[in-house]
Design a protein around this motif. Sequence first.
Motif, PDB file in Angstrom:
ATOM      1  N   ARG A   1       0.891 -10.051   4.456  1.00 47.73           N
ATOM      2  CA  ARG A   1       1.592  -8.900   3.875  1.00 47.73           C
ATOM      3  C   ARG A   1       0.995  -8.475   2.535  1.00 47.73           C
ATOM      4  O   ARG A   1       1.193  -7.338   2.092  1.00 47.73           O
ATOM      5  CB  ARG A   1       3.079  -9.212   3.725  1.00 47.73           C
ATOM      6  CG  ARG A   1       3.829  -9.095   5.047  1.00 47.73           C
ATOM      7  CD  ARG A   1       5.273  -9.474   4.917  1.00 47.73           C
ATOM      8  NE  ARG A   1       5.965  -9.248   6.182  1.00 47.73           N
ATOM      9  CZ  ARG A   1       7.109  -9.824   6.506  1.00 47.73           C
ATOM     10  NH1 ARG A   1       7.699 -10.656   5.660  1.00 47.73           N
ATOM     11  NH2 ARG A   1       7.673  -9.567   7.664  1.00 47.73           N
ATOM     12  N   ALA A   2       0.238  -9.385   1.902  1.00 51.24           N
ATOM     13  CA  ALA A   2      -0.417  -9.016   0.644  1.00 51.24           C
ATOM     14  C   ALA A   2      -1.468  -7.938   0.874  1.00 51.24           C
ATOM     15  O   ALA A   2      -1.695  -7.074   0.017  1.00 51.24           O
ATOM     16  CB  ALA A   2      -1.055 -10.248   0.010  1.00 51.24           C
ATOM     17  N   SER A   3      -2.135  -7.982   2.061  1.00 48.01           N
ATOM     18  CA  SER A   3      -3.184  -6.998   2.354  1.00 48.01           C
ATOM     19  C   SER A   3      -2.770  -6.000   3.435  1.00 48.01           C
ATOM     20  O   SER A   3      -3.429  -4.963   3.598  1.00 48.01           O
ATOM     21  CB  SER A   3      -4.469  -7.716   2.800  1.00 48.01           C
ATOM     22  OG  SER A   3      -4.213  -8.523   3.939  1.00 48.01           O
TER      23      SER A   3
ATOM     24  N   PRO B   1       0.535  -4.168   4.086  1.00 53.29           N
ATOM     25  CA  PRO B   1       1.929  -3.891   3.691  1.00 53.29           C
ATOM     26  C   PRO B   1       2.792  -3.520   4.898  1.00 53.29           C
ATOM     27  O   PRO B   1       2.318  -2.954   5.884  1.00 53.29           O
ATOM     28  CB  PRO B   1       1.792  -2.706   2.725  1.00 53.29           C
ATOM     29  CG  PRO B   1       0.381  -2.760   2.255  1.00 53.29           C
ATOM     30  CD  PRO B   1      -0.422  -3.303   3.400  1.00 53.29           C
TER      31      PRO B   1
ATOM     32  N   ARG C   1       3.477 -13.783   6.737  1.00 55.80           N
ATOM     33  CA  ARG C   1       3.927 -13.796   5.334  1.00 55.80           C
ATOM     34  C   ARG C   1       2.741 -13.640   4.390  1.00 55.80           C
ATOM     35  O   ARG C   1       2.798 -12.874   3.407  1.00 55.80           O
ATOM     36  CB  ARG C   1       4.659 -15.110   5.058  1.00 55.80           C
ATOM     37  CG  ARG C   1       5.228 -15.243   3.652  1.00 55.80           C
ATOM     38  CD  ARG C   1       5.734 -16.654   3.410  1.00 55.80           C
ATOM     39  NE  ARG C   1       4.668 -17.634   3.591  1.00 55.80           N
ATOM     40  CZ  ARG C   1       4.848 -18.955   3.536  1.00 55.80           C
ATOM     41  NH1 ARG C   1       6.067 -19.443   3.339  1.00 55.80           N
ATOM     42  NH2 ARG C   1       3.843 -19.776   3.709  1.00 55.80           N
ATOM     43  N   ASP C   2       1.633 -14.331   4.667  1.00 56.43           N
ATOM     44  CA  ASP C   2       0.459 -14.258   3.788  1.00 56.43           C
ATOM     45  C   ASP C   2      -0.288 -12.936   3.949  1.00 56.43           C
ATOM     46  O   ASP C   2      -0.825 -12.393   2.972  1.00 56.43           O
ATOM     47  CB  ASP C   2      -0.488 -15.424   4.096  1.00 56.43           C
ATOM     48  CG  ASP C   2       0.128 -16.778   3.764  1.00 56.43           C
ATOM     49  OD1 ASP C   2       1.099 -16.807   2.979  1.00 56.43           O
ATOM     50  OD2 ASP C   2      -0.343 -17.790   4.320  1.00 56.43           O
TER      51      ASP C   2
END
Length: 455
Positions: free
Chosen positions: A266-268, A270, A263-264
Amino acid sequence: MSLIRLIYNLAFPVVLVAMLPALIWRMIRRGKYRHKFGQRFGIYSSRVRERLRGPRRTWIHAVSVGEVLIAMKLIRRLRERDPDRRFVLSTTTSTGFALAGEQRSDWLEPIYNPLDFVFFTHSALAAIRPTQLILVEAEVWPNLVAQARATGASCILVNARLSPRSERRFRTFRAITAPVFNQLDAICVQDPEDLDRWQRLGVKGAKLHLTGSIKFDDALEPTREPRNFRPLLTALGVPESAPVLLGASTHKGEEALLAGIVRDLRASVPDLVFISVPRHAERAAEVRAEFSALGLTTALRSEIESSGFPAQNPDVLLVDTTGELRHWYACASIVVVGKSLLARGGQNPAEPLAAGRPVVCGPHMKNFQLLVDKLVRSGGIIQVETPDDLPETLGRLFRSPQECATLVSRGQAVIASHRGATDRTCAVIEKFSNRHQTSSRPSPSPSSGNRSART
């Protein structure tokens, strides 16, 4: 009966009664606890007894799913070399029995292994009358081995696994354990380093045979009848180019840990996808609830199979079916090995490497410590010191295809050293096929056998 075995058999009922509540609860929790329950006491139906009868019966004991897979690889090769061989395949767990049951034939009968109490093992041996007893990886049961030898059967430990913890424990009680291991006709070890380790436990060098690991033999060969799950991911809305993290054979707490990292990340990274494959499929409801608490939607593999695809693309695909893990590796970009982050012992890191996938594991890989040490030294795997190191490690790997490719190449070179292990093990088994058949012996009596102790 030796004094050590006498004490063992006097203590066994006391220990069994003390452990019974926990054992019953575990069987109930995992399901199918009533299934062929009598076989655990050496009691068989008339149909099973009829199927157990026959000449040249080889008894192979494999604890659970992993050991059953090793046993089946060995059985297939032994049958290729001698089509007249017939087998009994015993297992301890219901999942192992289910897998063994899929292979039932006129030359293979699956059973539950009897508890190692003198009367139960006597009953099982009298029904099976094996010419050989082959134990897979770790379990050497004193009564079973002693009584099998008393009937004239040769006894061999194959793919012998000796963790550092087990070695320390056995060395502490060497006066008891050495006679047990020396009852075996042969011990097939996986690595050159194992030879000295077994001899330090008091095992005679003549009994030790360096064969390599059956588990890793032909690991680099294409999987027999591989299933292609890529169309299923495509139907779930996962693009072919999407990065996929697979949590392989995970234990309690590890699924939620990896889900939170995904989940975390996915910010870097995609479109990062998470496929979760718990070691015990019956934990699916518990794991799904943990994902929900993290705000993640979950698709169950079993529900997709029976009810079609969800209307909303899920954040996690939870594989709650048994025996599919090796097929899912092909869908992964990176594999994290379970039972190594929060649980202890570790799962097999060779299978994902054989599938051409880079592997990351946690600090607790004692079940495969020698292999992991070799892989780490060769740069063929990444072992993080703590779970806190995972986010940075995984993020770097997802951004570095070249590092991933190097990990795979170096890891596969280590695994390749075990090629031919199955044939080498078969040769040892065949050498001892008729070792104790020089004279006709009666069925075992409850008091028969040599010096022994539980290991």
